[in-house]
Design a protein around this motif. Structure first.
Motif, PDB file in Angstrom:
ATOM      1  N   ARG A 246       1.265  -0.675   0.444  1.00 59.99           N
ATOM      2  CA  ARG A 246       0.308   0.184  -0.087  1.00 59.99           C
ATOM      3  C   ARG A 246       0.971   1.346   0.046  1.00 59.99           C
ATOM      4  O   ARG A 246       0.288   2.646  -0.211  1.00 59.99           O
ATOM      5  N   GLY A 247       2.006   0.551  -0.058  1.00 63.09           N
ATOM      6  CA  GLY A 247       3.064   2.376  -0.061  1.00 63.09           C
ATOM      7  C   GLY A 247       4.090   2.259   1.327  1.00 63.09           C
ATOM      8  O   GLY A 247       3.606   1.883   2.482  1.00 63.09           O
ATOM      9  N   SER A 248       5.040   2.176   0.601  1.00 64.24           N
ATOM     10  CA  SER A 248       6.075   2.285   1.717  1.00 64.24           C
ATOM     11  C   SER A 248       7.524   3.124   1.458  1.00 64.24           C
ATOM     12  O   SER A 248       7.611   3.512   0.154  1.00 64.24           O
ATOM     13  N   THR A 249       7.965   4.259   2.420  1.00 65.23           N
ATOM     14  CA  THR A 249       8.793   4.654   1.944  1.00 65.23           C
ATOM     15  C   THR A 249      11.064   4.297   2.718  1.00 65.23           C
ATOM     16  O   THR A 249      10.183   3.868   3.259  1.00 65.23           O
ATOM     17  N   ALA A 250      11.576   4.799   1.655  1.00 61.63           N
ATOM     18  CA  ALA A 250      12.692   3.297   1.728  1.00 61.63           C
ATOM     19  C   ALA A 250      13.781   4.467   1.928  1.00 61.63           C
ATOM     20  O   ALA A 250      13.648   5.244   1.534  1.00 61.63           O
ATOM     21  N   ARG A 251      14.160   5.156   3.094  1.00 65.46           N
ATOM     22  CA  ARG A 251      16.229   5.780   3.659  1.00 65.46           C
ATOM     23  C   ARG A 251      17.282   5.013   3.249  1.00 65.46           C
ATOM     24  O   ARG A 251      16.815   4.686   4.209  1.00 65.46           O
TER      25      ARG A 251
ATOM     26  N   GLY B   7      25.195  -1.054  -2.961  1.00 66.58           N
ATOM     27  CA  GLY B   7      24.187  -1.032  -3.566  1.00 66.58           C
ATOM     28  C   GLY B   7      22.871  -1.742  -3.292  1.00 66.58           C
ATOM     29  O   GLY B   7      22.682  -2.611  -2.909  1.00 66.58           O
ATOM     30  N   PHE B   8      21.573  -1.616  -4.090  1.00 66.91           N
ATOM     31  CA  PHE B   8      20.776  -1.778  -4.045  1.00 66.91           C
ATOM     32  C   PHE B   8      19.437  -1.814  -4.577  1.00 66.91           C
ATOM     33  O   PHE B   8      19.533  -1.137  -5.821  1.00 66.91           O
ATOM     34  N   ARG B   9      18.271  -2.744  -4.354  1.00 70.12           N
ATOM     35  CA  ARG B   9      16.596  -2.362  -5.289  1.00 70.12           C
ATOM     36  C   ARG B   9      15.827  -2.653  -4.426  1.00 70.12           C
ATOM     37  O   ARG B   9      15.865  -2.543  -3.878  1.00 70.12           O
ATOM     38  N   THR B  10      14.951  -1.448  -5.000  1.00 73.19           N
ATOM     39  CA  THR B  10      13.449  -1.357  -4.285  1.00 73.19           C
ATOM     40  C   THR B  10      12.830  -2.376  -4.560  1.00 73.19           C
ATOM     41  O   THR B  10      13.319  -3.479  -5.000  1.00 73.19           O
ATOM     42  N   GLY B  11      12.543  -2.591  -3.215  1.00 75.78           N
ATOM     43  CA  GLY B  11      11.074  -3.560  -3.806  1.00 75.78           C
ATOM     44  C   GLY B  11       9.641  -3.734  -3.921  1.00 75.78           C
ATOM     45  O   GLY B  11       9.157  -2.299  -4.913  1.00 75.78           O
ATOM     46  N   GLY B  12       8.844  -4.416  -3.819  1.00 77.62           N
ATOM     47  CA  GLY B  12       7.748  -3.952  -4.871  1.00 77.62           C
ATOM     48  C   GLY B  12       6.764  -4.954  -5.093  1.00 77.62           C
ATOM     49  O   GLY B  12       6.909  -5.801  -3.856  1.00 77.62           O
ATOM     50  N   LEU B  13       5.853  -5.338  -5.377  1.00 74.07           N
ATOM     51  CA  LEU B  13       4.554  -6.001  -5.297  1.00 74.07           C
ATOM     52  C   LEU B  13       5.088  -6.780  -6.838  1.00 74.07           C
ATOM     53  O   LEU B  13       4.862  -6.571  -8.007  1.00 74.07           O
ATOM     54  N   ALA B  14       4.495  -7.654  -6.480  1.00 73.99           N
ATOM     55  CA  ALA B  14       4.662  -9.601  -7.483  1.00 73.99           C
ATOM     56  C   ALA B  14       2.811 -10.274  -7.641  1.00 73.99           C
ATOM     57  O   ALA B  14       2.529 -10.635  -6.301  1.00 73.99           O
TER      58      ALA B  14
END
Length: 768
Positions: A510-515, A540-547
């Protein structure tokens, strides 16, 4: 012999690229309408800084060669021949400190890296970078250059073999899975300063009329942000020249054993609309790779031809001295009516009863504005808008069912990027860069499954990422020639995801913010004459999400992953004939994201656990004679899934997918000039790809690989013309380069992706 005599020759505006002297000389010849020749193999290895300004052609050549081991001798008819400068007698003198200004020419034989977002000499760089010249064509001077051409030149780059336009590229063994999905790619691909894509497959952009490709081994989180955990592939296109006109044409026809004919053609036109101030460059290309896979159940043959069509248009304006504005647009489409795999024990055929087409449409608009001050201070702002549409079909007919079924997947990707940075570069490697960037990415997919007459909708997902970041990096000298580099990036990323229709469960993002903060620190120090020790820590990194999750009616979230890499090595050069390097790296990869295939053939995405990657890479170049040279490279990759997630315990302590333990490339090149306008060039090149496996989990634990590809080329260059004869897969190897074609047949584990059979190409090129 000193500087070239400067007579009352007409003044022209020159815009010569930095990097290889050979590339700069080619540009000088076109822009100045003069002939410059030379057979010394060190010409290609010698580095020069960019040259811009209005002057005579002789003066431009004199300035270009300043600081190099070469000088130019007039040979009549306005031509020049490059020869070695005579050795200067040694003079005893007391050493004194020398202040190196920002505009000092690069040292002889130096290659300049542009992907560091400032001009940085490769030899003293703390990072590992491959710089591959493209403008000279190399082996197989075809106008259909793409990812296959790059793979032949370095073992550091690996690829899946699903098909051109559907592949994922990996750098130095940082490979998550063999399939594409909502996860970000591990290798960031850039066209100039603008990002090509955020997720999805590599669009396999054509490299015709491109100066070079830089492969910056990663992670590159500090300078490039999310999604560059394996590194960055930076394609440097040729910019419009501000004098002209110029044009080129390259075309060829090919014949494939057990396949249909192929053709490729490409052309470029460069016009100066306002001399010294405004120019335009247009590139167009089209190629057809003939099919070689048969479909006996449909009584058809050569079902997998690939057609690629593309256009690039660019405008360069220099309204005031020191200010350059570039704008460009590219469009490329790829169409394939069926897949390139084999099954059922067939060597070059599969048993599907339905055609399984694929289409890829890619568009990119970009703009760059740059201001350079006399002190070397540079301000650069760039932005781009990318649109990527993919559509593919797989047969999903169940055994024993007469009514054929299909799985259709359509994906749309929209990517907007902007970056502004201020930098300053020194010839000895010192410098700094500071900047800010923004990324707005939206990826949505729609899926159907079932009989062709009445397919049913499956859940798809749409992910939206908003990323804002500030970054900086500085390289300073400590105790003489010891260079210390440090950088930091602060990122705020917002991720939102939603299913395309109401799922069975309600587990979605539903929405999240990463710093987060991503630092890097590196060093380079000379330990002996022409021997540099270097090292670096990066993350380095990769953002998460929905799948979509396991099953046809579920969605689930996947989390961000992070990689940390430390590497160290040495670079060596002996005169201008020998270059060598070796680099050892260790990576710790946490919460690895992976796009997978379930036993039912449907895609899913999950965090599969933690892993490690130990890699050793070695490169060598040797000028055997003035006409004959050798180059070779090898990559050893030892990877493990050390802490698997509960669903993937069976894959614990197994290698990561799509990452062969051994990969090697080698080339033997010969260039013999008969005269200033006639030369013969020949090259033989090979690549060995070791054994790897398809993916994580028991369903995907399928081996493939362990094969060698060999190619040759001979080209006769006469003035502005060139005729060539090349052979790909010279030994006609029938190996399995990938272990899947149709995911709905994964349970049979009998699919292979054979190499294209031996292919012979006859080509012709002309430059004006």
């Amino acid at each position: 012999m000193g500087a070239l005599p400067v007579t009352a020759a007409p003044s022209l505006h020159f815009d010569l690229p930095g990097g290889s002297l050979a590339q700069a000389l080619a540009a000088l010849s076109r822009q100045g309408s003069i002939d410059v020749g030379g057979s010394d193999p060190a010409i290609s290895a010698t580095g020069v800084r960019p040259l811009h300004g209005t002057m005579s052609a002789a003066r431009a050549l004199d300035r270009l060669l300043a600081g190099t081991p070469f000088m130019a001798e007039p040979v009549g008819n306005g031509g020049y021949r490059l020869v070695r400068r005579p050795a200067q007698p040694a003079r005893a003198m007391a050493p004194r400190p020398v202040r190196i200004a920002a505009q000092t020419p690069a040292p002889p034989d130096e290659i300049i890296v542009l992907g560091s977002k400032r001009q940085q000499p490769l030899f003293t760089s703390p990072g590992s970078t491959e710089v591959i010249a493209v403008s000279d064509g190399g082996m197989g001077p075809t106008s259909a250059l793409g990812e296959r051409w790059l793979l032949q030149r370095t073992p550091v780059l690996q690829s899946t073999e699903v098909g051109e336009g559907r592949n994922k590229l990996f750098i130095r063994g940082v490979a998550d899975s063999s399939f594409t999905g909502p996860t970000q790619a591990t290798a960031g691909i850039y066209f100039g300063d603008v990002r090509v894509g955020y997720d999805g497959p590599d669009p396999n952009l054509n490299l015709y009329d491109v100066d070079r490709v830089e492969i910056l081994e990663g992670p590159q989180g500090t300078l490039y942000g999310a999604g560059s955990i394996g590194g960055v592939i930076r394609i440097e296109p040729r910019a419009p020249q501000l004098e002209g006109p110029h044009a080129s044409l390259r075309t060829g026809v090919s014949e494939t054993g057990h396949g249909s004919p192929s053709y490729d053609s490409a052309g470029m036109v460069d016009l100066s609309l306002v001399p010294d101030r405004l120019g335009v460059r247009v590139v167009g290309y089209r190629s057809r790779d003939g099919g070689y896979i048969d479909a006996p159940n449909r009584k058809t043959s050569d079902i997998n031809p690939l057609t690629q069509t593309g256009f690039r248009g660019a405008v360069r304006a220099r309204p005031f001295d020191g200010i350059t504005i570039d704008a460009s647009y590219l469009r490329q489409t790829s169409e394939q009516p069926d897949l390139q795999y084999a099954d059922g024990g067939l060597a070059l055929g599969h048993l599907a009863t339905l055609a399984q087409p694929f289409s890829d449409r890619y568009k990119l608009a970009r703009g760059v504005a740059e201001k350079v001050w006399g002190s070397g201070l540079t301000f650069r702002i760039s932005g781009g808008v990318a649109d990527h549409h993919l559509a593919q079909r797989f047969e999903a007919t169940r055994p024993g069912v007469a009514n054929p079924s299909a799985y259709d997947d359509t994906t749309d990707i929209r990517l907007d990027t902007v970056e502004a940075r201020l930098s300053r570069s020194m010839a000895d490697g010192r410098g700094w860069v500071i900047g800010a960037s923004g990324v707005w990415s939206t990826t949505g997919s729609e899926r159907t499954l079932g009989p062709l007459s009445a397919p049913r909708d499956l859940i798809g997902v749409t992910n939206r990422t908003r990323e804002k970041a500030g970054f900086g990096e500085i390289t300073l000298p400590l105790k003489g020639k010891f260079l210390l580099s440090a950088g930091l990036r602060f990122t705020v990323a917002r991720m939102d995801g939603e299913p395309s229709r109401r799922p069975v469960n309600s587990d979605f993002l539903r929405g999240s913010t990463a710093r987060r903060l991503d630092p890097d620190v590196g060093f380079s120090v000379p330990v002996a004459h022409d021997l540099i020790w270097f090292g670096q820590y990066q993350q380095g990194f990769r953002t998460g999400g929905l799948a979509v999750a396991q099953g046809a009616g579920r969605v689930a979230t996947y989390q961000s992953d992070t990689i940390r890499v430390v590497h160290s090595g040495v670079r060596y050069r002996h005169g201008r004939r020998i270059r060598a390097s070796i680099d050892l790296s260790y990576a710790r990869w946490d919460d690895i994201q992976a796009d997978l295939i379930g036993r039912n053939g449907l895609p899913l995405t999950a965090n599969v656990g933690n892993g490690i990657i130990l890699a050793v890479e070695a490169n060598a170049e040797y000028g055997i004679t003035s006409e004959l040279s050798f180059s070779g490279a090898v990559l050893f990759n030892h990877s493990r899934l050390t802490d698997p997630a509960p669903s993937y315990v069976s894959s614990g302590d197994r290698p990561l997918p799509a990452s062969p333990k051994w990969t090697a490339t080698g080339a033997l090149a010969w260039h013999h000039p008969f005269s200033d306008s006639l030369a013969l060039r020949a090259e033989a090149r090979l690549r060995y790809t070791g054994r790897s496996r398809l993916g994580v989990g028991p369903v995907l634990d399928i081996p493939y690989g362990n094969y060698t590809e060999v190619g040759t080329i001979a080209a006769l260059e006469f003035g502005r013309y060139e005729a060539s004869l090349g052979i790909q897969n010279l030994l006609n190897v029938r190996a399995n380069r990938f272990a899947i074609g149709n995911p709905f047949a994964i349970a049979r584990q009998d699919e292979t992706t054979p190499l294209r059979p031996r292919t012979v190409r006859l080509g012709f090129a002309v430059h004006y």
